[in-house]
Design an enzyme around this catalytic site. Structure first.
Site, PDB file in Angstrom:
ATOM      1  CE  LYS A 102     -21.454   7.852  11.322  1.00 40.35           C
ATOM      2  NZ  LYS A 102     -21.742   8.960  10.403  1.00 40.35           N
TER       3      LYS A 102
HETATM    4  P1  NAD Z   1     -12.680   7.164   4.147  1.00 44.46           P
HETATM    5  O1  NAD Z   1     -12.447   5.918   4.896  1.00 44.46           O
HETATM    6  O2  NAD Z   1     -13.014   7.096   2.701  1.00 44.46           O
HETATM    7  O3  NAD Z   1     -11.401   8.121   4.279  1.00 44.46           O
HETATM    8  C1  NAD Z   1     -10.846   8.440   5.520  1.00 44.46           C
HETATM    9  C2  NAD Z   1      -9.522   9.147   5.295  1.00 44.46           C
HETATM   10  O4  NAD Z   1      -9.004   9.530   6.572  1.00 44.46           O
HETATM   11  C3  NAD Z   1      -8.467   8.273   4.644  1.00 44.46           C
HETATM   12  O5  NAD Z   1      -7.670   9.056   3.777  1.00 44.46           O
HETATM   13  C4  NAD Z   1      -7.641   7.790   5.838  1.00 44.46           C
HETATM   14  O6  NAD Z   1      -6.286   7.478   5.485  1.00 44.46           O
HETATM   15  C5  NAD Z   1      -7.688   9.015   6.725  1.00 44.46           C
HETATM   16  N1  NAD Z   1      -7.459   8.680   8.129  1.00 44.46           N
HETATM   17  C6  NAD Z   1      -7.978   7.635   8.818  1.00 44.46           C
HETATM   18  N2  NAD Z   1      -7.505   7.631  10.068  1.00 44.46           N
HETATM   19  C7  NAD Z   1      -6.675   8.690  10.174  1.00 44.46           C
HETATM   20  C8  NAD Z   1      -5.867   9.213  11.205  1.00 44.46           C
HETATM   21  N3  NAD Z   1      -5.793   8.604  12.407  1.00 44.46           N
HETATM   22  N4  NAD Z   1      -5.154  10.329  10.959  1.00 44.46           N
HETATM   23  C9  NAD Z   1      -5.214  10.920   9.759  1.00 44.46           C
HETATM   24  N5  NAD Z   1      -5.933  10.466   8.730  1.00 44.46           N
HETATM   25  C10 NAD Z   1      -6.659   9.370   8.943  1.00 44.46           C
HETATM   26  O7  NAD Z   1     -13.809   7.962   4.977  1.00 44.46           O
HETATM   27  P2  NAD Z   1     -14.734   9.129   4.448  1.00 44.46           P
HETATM   28  O8  NAD Z   1     -16.013   8.530   4.005  1.00 44.46           O
HETATM   29  O9  NAD Z   1     -13.955  10.018   3.529  1.00 44.46           O
HETATM   30  O10 NAD Z   1     -15.064   9.887   5.809  1.00 44.46           O
HETATM   31  C11 NAD Z   1     -14.202  10.905   6.315  1.00 44.46           C
HETATM   32  C12 NAD Z   1     -14.955  11.686   7.375  1.00 44.46           C
HETATM   33  O11 NAD Z   1     -16.125  12.284   6.788  1.00 44.46           O
HETATM   34  C13 NAD Z   1     -15.490  10.855   8.555  1.00 44.46           C
HETATM   35  O12 NAD Z   1     -15.461  11.634   9.726  1.00 44.46           O
HETATM   36  C14 NAD Z   1     -16.926  10.579   8.165  1.00 44.46           C
HETATM   37  O13 NAD Z   1     -17.745  10.305   9.289  1.00 44.46           O
HETATM   38  C15 NAD Z   1     -17.280  11.903   7.514  1.00 44.46           C
HETATM   39  N6  NAD Z   1     -18.431  11.843   6.609  1.00 44.46           N
HETATM   40  C16 NAD Z   1     -18.434  10.998   5.547  1.00 44.46           C
HETATM   41  C17 NAD Z   1     -19.535  10.974   4.691  1.00 44.46           C
HETATM   42  C18 NAD Z   1     -19.551  10.108   3.466  1.00 44.46           C
HETATM   43  O14 NAD Z   1     -20.464  10.301   2.655  1.00 44.46           O
HETATM   44  N7  NAD Z   1     -18.624   9.220   3.265  1.00 44.46           N
HETATM   45  C19 NAD Z   1     -20.640  11.798   4.953  1.00 44.46           C
HETATM   46  C20 NAD Z   1     -20.598  12.672   6.041  1.00 44.46           C
HETATM   47  C21 NAD Z   1     -19.466  12.679   6.855  1.00 44.46           C
END
Ligand code: NAD
Length: 432
Positions: A122
């Site tokens: 990561k």
């Molecule tokens: P992203 O940046 O596209 O979206 C994040 C979302 O969370 C946004 O809507 C943002 O407004 C919200 N957010 C951010 N900080 C916040 C807070 N303090 N309180 C409430 N909401 C908050 O990110 P993503 O890619 O959708 O990732 C979301 C989660 O999923 C993360 O934990 C990431 O590690 C995990 N994840 C993502 C992927 C991927 O393929 N993108 C894969 C596995 C896991």
């Protein structure tokens, strides 16, 4: 020659001090419980507890107004036992080495659980992505990529999108890396645009996978997505796809929130309209399609299934005591702190752990990586079927192991994963 005592070789402080962060301590605590469950030997515990490699970089970037700002970035590789390492790159204001170390460890368990030939990694840049213009984001990404050249590579360590990064950042990363080594190296990242060798299924794979796992678990409980109600925190790459998919399968999405605000309607929200509004207005703040709520309220909304899909450490013991659902599906990485886990269990609320629930993204990434290696495209349907099959098999195995060992799903998932990695480590032995 002076005798060397073992303490001469030990830096002051406990092992793991370098990685200190609440999330890392939670990850180590979980590893400890899984190791106890497996009655794992001390050598394997010690080898799995600390990340194998980490790199911290400080690099200057010229901003649009001419000022030079120095950014800090990290990359952590947890284990090199299983093959190259794999894991996302995020842009986040409070990113730390300890957070990356914890998330790298989680990636190791995730890839092992679903049987992929990777260890976990990561990384990311400590910055507020909302304050960067597109040009600044490009310069930050390219410079960070060039700083990581000694550490990443198609058969070494393969980044992917994560919080606040996506296809465009992966395209810039791929280009900067390729410029540095003198030829195109599309396998250095996954989650690329389709035009550059990405696969269409990767875009939605994490969210689609979350719903696939949720559906399998609900089915096991004699329920279904259709007719169940869902509250989702986070409306980004993952949360939005989860919401859209659930609605298309007949689920009722009753609460949605992002960092700026959210909406609630017990009768069900119109996810498509909300997505359109969010795109136009840059988020859910002041969204008119329901009663306004904040991101914490989304977690305590009455529903059948709660899906934290934003960031880590959202379900604290305090929030967990107010949660009103029967099932939590962890779309985000590390959203539940250990104390809250115990509280949810005591309240009879089951948790589908992150390493299972959101593994769809890395499975799709693996397909993208294999496709680039073979230089032959796969059709979308085959990829989608294989992602679904892997996730359903892992879900069934977790449910079965939990029942056999009388543990919760998180411990069952970690037990399966830790066992696999520890066995591989023992087989490879210790060099020299
Ligand atoms: P992203 O940046 O596209 O979206 C994040 C979302 O969370 C946004 O809507 C943002 O407004 C919200 N957010 C951010 N900080 C916040 C807070 N303090 N309180 C409430 N909401 C908050 O990110 P993503 O890619 O959708 O990732 C979301 C989660 O999923 C993360 O934990 C990431 O590690 C995990 N994840 C993502 C992927 C991927 O393929 N993108 C894969 C596995 C896991």
């Amino acid at each position: 020659m002076t005798a060397v005592t073992s303490t001469s070789w030990t830096a002051p402080g406990d092992p793991g001090d370098e990685w200190h962060s609440p999330l890392y301590h939670a990850a180590v605590e979980q590893l400890g419980r899984a190791a106890d469950l497996l009655d794992l030997d001390d050598e394997s515990r010690a080898r799995l507890r600390e990340p194998r490699r980490s790199l911290t970089v400080n690099f200057p970037v010229r901003m649009d107004d001419g000022e030079v700002v120095v950014f800090t970035g990290y990359r952590v590789q947890h284990t090199l036992t299983m093959g190259p390492t794999k894991g996302g790159l995020r842009f986040a204001p409070h990113l730390s080495l300890g957070e990356c170390a914890a998330l790298a460890m989680l990636m190791t368990w995730k890839t092992a659980l679903v049987g992929l030939p990777y260890g976990g990694a990561k990384g990311g840049v400590r910055c507020d992505p909302g304050l960067l213009s597109d040009h600044e984001r490009e310069r930050v990404t390219r410079r960070f990529a060039s700083e990581l050249v000694p550490m990443v590579g198609p058969d070494q360590d393969i980044p992917a999108p994560d919080v606040a990064t996506g296809e465009q950042e992966m395209a810039w990363f791929y280009d900067a890396y390729s410029q540095a080594i003198g030829h195109a190296a599309p396998r250095v990242v996954t989650g690329k645009p389709v035009e550059l060798g990405g696969i269409a299924a990767r875009r939605e794979a994490t969210g689609v996978g979350v719903v696939e796992v949720a559906a399998a678990v609900l089915e096991h409980q004699g329920k279904a997505v259709e007719g169940s109600s869902f509250a989702i925190q986070g409306f980004g790459n993952v949360g939005r796809v989860v919401a859209e998919r659930l609605q298309s399968l007949g689920g009722r999405v009753v609460a949605l929130a992002d960092v700026g605000g959210g909406v609630h309607d017990p009768a069900g929200l119109d996810v498509g309209a909300i997505a359109g509004w969010s795109e136009e207005h840059g988020g859910l703040r002041d969204c008119p399609f329901g009663r306004p709520i904040d991101s914490r309220q989304a977690l305590t909304t009455e529903c059948d299934v709660l899906v934290p899909a934003a960031i880590e450490r959202q379900l604290t013991p305090e929030v967990a005591s107010e949660v009103r659902c029967s099932l939590v599906v962890e779309a985000a990485n590390g959203p539940t702190v250990p104390g809250a886990d115990r509280l949810l269990a005591a309240r009879g609320i089951q948790v589908v752990p992150d390493v299972l629930a959101n593994a769809g993204g890395v499975i799709a990434s693996h397909h993208e990586w294999v496709q680039a290696r073979q230089r032959a495209p796969w059709d979308d349907r085959t990829v989608a079927e294989q992602i679904g099959a892997r996730l359903r098999a892992a879900t069934a195995r977790v449910i079965e192991t939990a029942a056999e060992r009388n543990v919760d799903w998180r411990m069952a998932a970690l037990g399966i994963a830790v066992d696999r990695v520890a066995r591989a480590g023992r087989l490879r032995g210790v060099f020299p």
